[in-house]
Design a protein around this motif. Structure first.
Motif, PDB file in Angstrom:
ATOM      1  N   GLU A  72       1.073  -1.042  -0.160  1.00 36.53           N
ATOM      2  CA  GLU A  72       0.062   0.056   0.304  1.00 36.53           C
ATOM      3  C   GLU A  72       0.879   1.291  -0.042  1.00 36.53           C
ATOM      4  N   PRO A  73       0.411   2.309  -0.690  1.00 36.54           N
ATOM      5  CA  PRO A  73       1.317   3.516  -0.829  1.00 36.54           C
ATOM      6  C   PRO A  73       1.630   4.276   0.350  1.00 36.54           C
ATOM      7  N   GLY A  74       0.886   4.088   1.488  1.00 30.90           N
ATOM      8  CA  GLY A  74       0.678   4.779   2.823  1.00 30.90           C
ATOM      9  C   GLY A  74       1.503   3.882   3.907  1.00 30.90           C
ATOM     10  N   ASN A  75       1.869   2.885   3.335  1.00 24.52           N
ATOM     11  CA  ASN A  75       2.369   1.748   4.555  1.00 24.52           C
ATOM     12  C   ASN A  75       4.102   2.048   4.757  1.00 24.52           C
ATOM     13  N   LEU A  76       4.236   2.293   5.891  1.00 24.13           N
ATOM     14  CA  LEU A  76       5.503   2.194   6.399  1.00 24.13           C
ATOM     15  C   LEU A  76       6.314   0.941   6.758  1.00 24.13           C
ATOM     16  N   ARG A  77       5.220   0.320   7.595  1.00 24.98           N
ATOM     17  CA  ARG A  77       5.745  -0.968   8.453  1.00 24.98           C
ATOM     18  C   ARG A  77       4.428  -1.709   8.373  1.00 24.98           C
ATOM     19  N   PHE A  78       4.435  -3.167   8.452  1.00 26.56           N
ATOM     20  CA  PHE A  78       3.570  -4.095   8.982  1.00 26.56           C
ATOM     21  C   PHE A  78       4.131  -5.256   9.376  1.00 26.56           C
ATOM     22  N   ASP A  79       4.503  -5.429  10.509  1.00 23.17           N
ATOM     23  CA  ASP A  79       5.212  -6.400  11.183  1.00 23.17           C
ATOM     24  C   ASP A  79       4.112  -7.550  11.782  1.00 23.17           C
ATOM     25  N   VAL A  80       4.490  -8.883  11.758  1.00 19.67           N
ATOM     26  CA  VAL A  80       3.636  -9.860  12.270  1.00 19.67           C
ATOM     27  C   VAL A  80       4.612 -10.547  13.396  1.00 19.67           C
ATOM     28  N   LEU A  81       4.320 -10.215  14.552  1.00 19.20           N
ATOM     29  CA  LEU A  81       5.032 -10.934  15.882  1.00 19.20           C
ATOM     30  C   LEU A  81       4.320 -11.913  16.637  1.00 19.20           C
ATOM     31  N   GLN A  82       5.191 -12.900  16.881  1.00 17.35           N
ATOM     32  CA  GLN A  82       4.480 -13.852  17.789  1.00 17.35           C
ATOM     33  C   GLN A  82       5.128 -13.941  19.095  1.00 17.35           C
ATOM     34  N   ASP A  83       4.409 -14.068  20.221  1.00 11.83           N
ATOM     35  CA  ASP A  83       5.040 -14.112  21.638  1.00 11.83           C
ATOM     36  C   ASP A  83       5.800 -15.482  21.864  1.00 11.83           C
ATOM     37  N   PRO A  84       6.740 -15.281  22.228  1.00 13.57           N
ATOM     38  CA  PRO A  84       7.703 -16.329  22.494  1.00 13.57           C
ATOM     39  C   PRO A  84       7.156 -17.215  23.570  1.00 13.57           C
ATOM     40  N   GLU A  85       6.294 -16.717  24.410  1.00 14.75           N
ATOM     41  CA  GLU A  85       6.025 -17.416  25.771  1.00 14.75           C
ATOM     42  C   GLU A  85       4.453 -17.871  25.358  1.00 14.75           C
ATOM     43  N   VAL A  86       3.735 -17.527  24.575  1.00 17.60           N
ATOM     44  CA  VAL A  86       2.415 -17.763  24.362  1.00 17.60           C
ATOM     45  C   VAL A  86       1.909 -18.080  22.711  1.00 17.60           C
ATOM     46  N   ALA A  87       2.535 -19.273  22.304  1.00 18.79           N
ATOM     47  CA  ALA A  87       2.497 -19.441  20.994  1.00 18.79           C
ATOM     48  C   ALA A  87       1.310 -19.133  20.200  1.00 18.79           C
ATOM     49  N   THR A  88      -0.044 -18.796  20.949  1.00 20.98           N
ATOM     50  CA  THR A  88      -1.123 -18.311  20.205  1.00 20.98           C
ATOM     51  C   THR A  88      -1.315 -16.916  20.179  1.00 20.98           C
ATOM     52  N   ARG A  89      -0.565 -16.292  20.872  1.00 21.49           N
ATOM     53  CA  ARG A  89      -0.440 -14.710  20.844  1.00 21.49           C
ATOM     54  C   ARG A  89       0.199 -13.923  19.831  1.00 21.49           C
ATOM     55  N   PHE A  90      -0.212 -13.222  19.093  1.00 24.42           N
ATOM     56  CA  PHE A  90       0.511 -12.714  17.963  1.00 24.42           C
ATOM     57  C   PHE A  90       0.029 -10.929  18.364  1.00 24.42           C
ATOM     58  N   PHE A  91       0.861 -10.340  17.820  1.00 26.62           N
ATOM     59  CA  PHE A  91       0.944  -8.474  17.838  1.00 26.62           C
ATOM     60  C   PHE A  91       1.249  -8.280  16.428  1.00 26.62           C
ATOM     61  N   ILE A  92       0.562  -7.190  15.757  1.00 25.00           N
ATOM     62  CA  ILE A  92       0.749  -6.843  14.593  1.00 25.00           C
ATOM     63  C   ILE A  92       1.289  -5.389  14.776  1.00 25.00           C
ATOM     64  N   TYR A  93       2.430  -4.896  14.383  1.00 26.10           N
ATOM     65  CA  TYR A  93       2.911  -3.580  14.363  1.00 26.10           C
ATOM     66  C   TYR A  93       2.485  -3.010  12.833  1.00 26.10           C
ATOM     67  N   GLU A  94       1.651  -2.046  12.908  1.00 22.73           N
ATOM     68  CA  GLU A  94       1.343  -1.461  11.486  1.00 22.73           C
ATOM     69  C   GLU A  94       1.736   0.207  11.675  1.00 22.73           C
ATOM     70  N   ALA A  95       2.466   0.682  10.717  1.00 21.73           N
ATOM     71  CA  ALA A  95       2.800   2.105  10.796  1.00 21.73           C
ATOM     72  C   ALA A  95       2.566   2.617   9.435  1.00 21.73           C
ATOM     73  N   TYR A  96       1.621   3.770   9.265  1.00 23.77           N
ATOM     74  CA  TYR A  96       1.313   4.456   8.115  1.00 23.77           C
ATOM     75  C   TYR A  96       1.377   5.663   8.114  1.00 23.77           C
ATOM     76  N   GLN A  97       1.566   6.205   7.108  1.00 26.67           N
ATOM     77  CA  GLN A  97       2.120   7.820   6.977  1.00 26.67           C
ATOM     78  C   GLN A  97       1.031   8.643   7.622  1.00 26.67           C
ATOM     79  N   ASN A  98      -0.027   8.391   7.567  1.00 25.19           N
ATOM     80  CA  ASN A  98      -1.235   9.381   8.207  1.00 25.19           C
ATOM     81  C   ASN A  98      -2.525   8.540   8.446  1.00 25.19           C
TER      82      ASN A  98
END
Length: 98
Positions: free
Chosen positions: A32-58
């Motif tokens: 996407e043109p306005g996307n700066l980051r879109f990271d998918v992270l998994q909790d190393p202690e709880v394998a069923t827990r995920f975090f999504i880090y999204e950074a957009y220009q505005n």
């Protein structure tokens, strides 16, 4: 910069399916043109827990993201996979400057 941190908890038997569904969302989002980051992270202690880090220009880029086919398909497919509702926190990104 608009940054969102999303916590997603998945039913244990649906983790592999989650990865397939979210990979498609990730691949579409980073193009996407306005996307700066879109990271998918998994909790190393709880394998069923995920975090999504999204950074957009505005805010407009975030709104555009929420109208894309890959986002809408992902949200629809996640409904049956989650063990609880998604939790979102929004932030104002200060550094790095975009």
């Amino acid at each position: 910069m608009n940054v969102t941190l999303v916590e997603i908890n998945i039913k244990p038997e649906r983790v592999d399916e989650f990865m397939d569904v979210f990979r498609a969302n990730h691949e579409g989002s980073i193009k996407e043109p306005g996307n700066l980051r879109f990271d998918v992270l998994q909790d190393p202690e709880v394998a069923t827990r995920f975090f999504i880090y999204e950074a957009y220009q505005n805010d407009e880029a975030v709104l555009a993201h929420k109208q894309t086919p890959h986002y809408l398909a992902c949200v629809d497919k996640l409904k049956g996979m989650m063990s609880e509702p998604r939790q979102k926190r929004s932030f104002v990104g200060l550094l790095p400057k975009n």
